[in-house]
Design a protein around this motif. Sequence first.
Motif, PDB file in Angstrom:
ATOM      1  N   ILE A  91      45.542  65.268  -2.950  1.00 34.05           N
ATOM      2  CA  ILE A  91      45.875  66.053  -3.541  1.00 34.05           C
ATOM      3  C   ILE A  91      45.123  67.504  -2.265  1.00 34.05           C
ATOM      4  N   LYS A  92      45.672  68.622  -2.008  1.00 32.35           N
ATOM      5  CA  LYS A  92      44.654  69.049  -1.671  1.00 32.35           C
ATOM      6  C   LYS A  92      44.235  70.282  -2.648  1.00 32.35           C
ATOM      7  N   GLU A  93      44.998  70.778  -2.971  1.00 28.91           N
ATOM      8  CA  GLU A  93      44.618  72.087  -4.466  1.00 28.91           C
ATOM      9  C   GLU A  93      45.270  71.596  -5.692  1.00 28.91           C
ATOM     10  N   LEU A  94      43.698  71.475  -6.670  1.00 31.18           N
ATOM     11  CA  LEU A  94      44.553  71.280  -8.585  1.00 31.18           C
ATOM     12  C   LEU A  94      45.337  72.562  -8.707  1.00 31.18           C
ATOM     13  N   GLN A  95      46.865  71.920  -9.299  1.00 29.13           N
ATOM     14  CA  GLN A  95      47.775  73.079  -9.789  1.00 29.13           C
ATOM     15  C   GLN A  95      47.399  72.502 -11.236  1.00 29.13           C
ATOM     16  N   ALA A  96      48.711  73.591 -11.775  1.00 32.20           N
ATOM     17  CA  ALA A  96      48.809  73.211 -13.824  1.00 32.20           C
ATOM     18  C   ALA A  96      49.379  71.819 -13.588  1.00 32.20           C
ATOM     19  N   VAL A  97      50.172  71.280 -12.817  1.00 31.70           N
ATOM     20  CA  VAL A  97      50.736  70.407 -13.324  1.00 31.70           C
ATOM     21  C   VAL A  97      49.946  69.126 -13.565  1.00 31.70           C
ATOM     22  N   HIS A  98      48.725  69.559 -12.207  1.00 34.27           N
ATOM     23  CA  HIS A  98      47.900  68.389 -12.126  1.00 34.27           C
ATOM     24  C   HIS A  98      47.221  68.460 -13.718  1.00 34.27           C
ATOM     25  N   TYR A  99      46.752  69.308 -13.830  1.00 42.14           N
ATOM     26  CA  TYR A  99      45.469  69.874 -14.880  1.00 42.14           C
ATOM     27  C   TYR A  99      46.491  68.850 -16.266  1.00 42.14           C
ATOM     28  N   ASP A 100      47.507  68.902 -16.292  1.00 47.57           N
ATOM     29  CA  ASP A 100      48.267  68.434 -17.725  1.00 47.57           C
ATOM     30  C   ASP A 100      47.960  67.091 -17.983  1.00 47.57           C
ATOM     31  N   LEU A 101      48.157  66.140 -16.666  1.00 45.25           N
ATOM     32  CA  LEU A 101      48.263  65.190 -16.447  1.00 45.25           C
ATOM     33  C   LEU A 101      46.684  64.448 -16.489  1.00 45.25           C
ATOM     34  N   LEU A 102      45.565  65.221 -16.140  1.00 47.09           N
ATOM     35  CA  LEU A 102      44.586  64.736 -16.175  1.00 47.09           C
ATOM     36  C   LEU A 102      44.147  65.549 -17.666  1.00 47.09           C
ATOM     37  N   LEU A 103      44.314  66.255 -18.528  1.00 45.59           N
ATOM     38  CA  LEU A 103      44.179  66.367 -20.212  1.00 45.59           C
ATOM     39  C   LEU A 103      45.081  65.326 -21.081  1.00 45.59           C
ATOM     40  N   LEU A 104      46.074  64.291 -20.494  1.00 42.53           N
ATOM     41  CA  LEU A 104      46.223  63.519 -21.268  1.00 42.53           C
ATOM     42  C   LEU A 104      45.183  62.090 -21.130  1.00 42.53           C
ATOM     43  N   ALA A 105      44.721  62.162 -20.079  1.00 43.82           N
ATOM     44  CA  ALA A 105      43.783  61.026 -19.530  1.00 43.82           C
ATOM     45  C   ALA A 105      41.950  61.199 -20.835  1.00 43.82           C
ATOM     46  N   ASP A 106      42.085  62.511 -20.510  1.00 42.19           N
ATOM     47  CA  ASP A 106      40.562  62.748 -21.148  1.00 42.19           C
ATOM     48  C   ASP A 106      41.340  65.069 -21.500  1.00 42.19           C
TER      49      ASP A 106
END
Length: 150
Positions: A6-21
């Motif tokens: 991933i070059k730059e984290l977008q909102a869709v990535h943060y949604d996933l990251l927050l599933l785990a943490d």
Amino acid sequence: MIIRAIKELQAVHYDLLLLADPDKHLVEAYVKRSVCFEAIFDDTTAGILALLPTRPETLEVVNIAVAESHQGHGIGENLLKFALSYAKNNNYKTVEIGTGSTSFGQLYLYQKCGFRMTSIDRDFFLRHYEEEIVENKLILRDMVRLSMDV
Ligand code: ACO
Ligand code: ACO
């Protein structure tokens, strides 16, 4: 499915990251120092993986998550196998991963992939998270640390 950096984290990535943490501040702090990958399935971002170099020759899987709509189809397992190959190809010797003592499914998956338990960080989640976390009808307190030599 493909896995790519991933070059730059977008909102869709943060949604996933927050599933785990669930703690956004903690997530923001460690992703800055991590290398992040996404799993793309049918042109959709279906999963995420964040790898953080910790001690010399050690890489930690600090975040792994698959969108709920895509869970149970092998994407998580593929992301973990990718993490192990990435570590080997980049001359790391050990891969670590930590998860909640109440995360029974995750503990199954990590051991299926070859991780072994190394230690328990007691009260980790009480010390580091303001909000109480309940999982599988239990209050989450302790962190189980697992590792594998690659
Ligand atoms: N509960 C029960 N079994 C599970 C779970 C679960 N939560 N997750 C995976 N498994 C099992 C699957 O049933 C499958 O079993 P099988 O080999 O007997 O068929 C095997 O593990 C492989 O499963 P995948 O389909 O590859 O896993 P998936 O794509 O669903 O991804 C993941 C697993 C990443 C844990 C996903 O469930 C998820 O995003 N959960 C929410 C976020 C989370 O908990 N992330 C990990 C936090 S710890 C950390 O980030 C370091
Ligand atoms: N897998 C998943 N959930 C379980 C299990 C299990 N093996 N055992 C108990 N639970 C859960 C139940 O679903 C129930 O959940 P709930 O509170 O959400 O409804 C809760 O634990 C209480 O279950 P009980 O009905 O009281 O448990 P049971 O009478 O089945 O006895 C026991 C549990 C002793 C582990 C039984 O399954 C057994 O004899 N297993 C084989 C022998 C064994 O493994 N013994 C323990 C070895 S370690 C040792 O001896 C020190």
